[in-house]
Design a protein around this motif. Sequence first.
Motif, PDB file in Angstrom:
ATOM      1  N   VAL A  64      12.282   0.511  25.516  1.00  0.00           N
ATOM      2  CA  VAL A  64      12.124   1.248  26.766  1.00  0.00           C
ATOM      3  C   VAL A  64      12.079   0.286  27.953  1.00  0.00           C
ATOM      4  O   VAL A  64      12.631   0.567  29.022  1.00  0.00           O
ATOM      5  N   THR A  65      11.453  -0.867  27.771  1.00  0.00           N
ATOM      6  CA  THR A  65      11.455  -1.887  28.824  1.00  0.00           C
ATOM      7  C   THR A  65      12.885  -2.247  29.196  1.00  0.00           C
ATOM      8  O   THR A  65      13.243  -2.321  30.377  1.00  0.00           O
ATOM      9  N   ALA A  66      13.712  -2.483  28.178  1.00  0.00           N
ATOM     10  CA  ALA A  66      15.112  -2.854  28.421  1.00  0.00           C
ATOM     11  C   ALA A  66      15.884  -1.707  29.052  1.00  0.00           C
ATOM     12  O   ALA A  66      16.738  -1.931  29.921  1.00  0.00           O
ATOM     13  N   HIS A  67      15.602  -0.486  28.629  1.00  0.00           N
ATOM     14  CA  HIS A  67      16.289   0.671  29.227  1.00  0.00           C
ATOM     15  C   HIS A  67      15.938   0.792  30.706  1.00  0.00           C
ATOM     16  O   HIS A  67      16.829   1.017  31.545  1.00  0.00           O
ATOM     17  N   LEU A  68      14.671   0.627  31.045  1.00  0.00           N
ATOM     18  CA  LEU A  68      14.266   0.677  32.447  1.00  0.00           C
ATOM     19  C   LEU A  68      14.940  -0.441  33.244  1.00  0.00           C
ATOM     20  O   LEU A  68      15.387  -0.232  34.375  1.00  0.00           O
ATOM     21  N   HIS A  69      15.014  -1.624  32.656  1.00  0.00           N
ATOM     22  CA  HIS A  69      15.691  -2.746  33.320  1.00  0.00           C
ATOM     23  C   HIS A  69      17.150  -2.393  33.611  1.00  0.00           C
ATOM     24  O   HIS A  69      17.668  -2.710  34.691  1.00  0.00           O
ATOM     25  N   SER A  70      17.813  -1.708  32.675  1.00  0.00           N
ATOM     26  CA  SER A  70      19.211  -1.316  32.874  1.00  0.00           C
ATOM     27  C   SER A  70      19.361  -0.303  34.002  1.00  0.00           C
ATOM     28  O   SER A  70      20.448  -0.160  34.574  1.00  0.00           O
ATOM     29  N   LEU A  71      18.264   0.390  34.350  1.00  0.00           N
ATOM     30  CA  LEU A  71      18.272   1.362  35.440  1.00  0.00           C
ATOM     31  C   LEU A  71      17.884   0.725  36.773  1.00  0.00           C
ATOM     32  O   LEU A  71      17.758   1.424  37.779  1.00  0.00           O
ATOM     33  N   GLY A  72      17.676  -0.579  36.784  1.00  0.00           N
ATOM     34  CA  GLY A  72      17.342  -1.268  38.018  1.00  0.00           C
ATOM     35  C   GLY A  72      15.862  -1.436  38.271  1.00  0.00           C
ATOM     36  O   GLY A  72      15.457  -1.770  39.391  1.00  0.00           O
ATOM     37  N   VAL A  73      15.039  -1.231  37.247  1.00  0.00           N
ATOM     38  CA  VAL A  73      13.590  -1.348  37.380  1.00  0.00           C
ATOM     39  C   VAL A  73      13.151  -2.765  37.010  1.00  0.00           C
ATOM     40  O   VAL A  73      13.617  -3.332  36.016  1.00  0.00           O
ATOM     41  N   ASN A  74      12.245  -3.324  37.776  1.00  0.00           N
ATOM     42  CA  ASN A  74      11.684  -4.650  37.503  1.00  0.00           C
ATOM     43  C   ASN A  74      10.567  -4.500  36.467  1.00  0.00           C
ATOM     44  O   ASN A  74       9.374  -4.574  36.775  1.00  0.00           O
ATOM     45  N   ALA A  75      10.984  -4.272  35.225  1.00  0.00           N
ATOM     46  CA  ALA A  75      10.046  -3.897  34.172  1.00  0.00           C
ATOM     47  C   ALA A  75       9.669  -5.084  33.294  1.00  0.00           C
ATOM     48  O   ALA A  75      10.483  -5.969  33.031  1.00  0.00           O
TER      49      ALA A  75
END
Length: 232
Positions: A64-75
Amino acid sequence: MTESAYLHTTRTAYDTVAPEYAELLRNELDGKPLDRAMLAAFAEHVQGPDAGEVADLGCGPGRVTAHLHSLGVNAFGIDLSPRMIDVARRSHPGLRFDVGSMTALDLADASSAGAVAWYSTVHTPPELLPTVFAEIHRVLVPGGHLLIAFKVGDERRHLSRGYGHELSLDVYWTPPELVADLLAKAGLSLYAQLIREPDDSEKPRSGRQAFFLAHKPENSPAHKPEASDPRS
């Protein structure tokens, strides 16, 4: 169950199953459009060039961290299990992952633009959820957002085997109205929710799934609200 006991059993279970868990769930989001939609809605609130960091609490192998990163989130991710963190770091070497507990986050007050608890509270006894939600409130900036996913129900199930291993792990199904009440008592305002039926991959072992979006009000006090007993 005491806080230290549940943390120990949860850490031990996920240390035991980390590689198998990561492989089994690696592409799970691909078949869950509603789950992805809630992650995308959350991402819109916490992304942008001036946005702060977003903590994926109980990140496991980091999917989920990686998925959020792919959406432009600084996760970045935090997990109780050192072996899960090892897997996450190997799988996503460009992202940050730390060992830690949701009950005592090693994060400064008002330091996170957002937080995600993606099924990571399902092993927390309901009477200890106020501690977790108070910690999330503490680390969120005023106006910061929370996305929580959990299993809908009112029961505890004990797992003695999972992911090909013997283990000991409690899983809690929680009433949405209880979660909403505890979020409010922690100073977090619920503003959107999705409750869906189990999909084919979850039947027959699981029931409805809940996804809540909440935020810490802009005028929220800096101090952590008093944790309260959900049974009171």
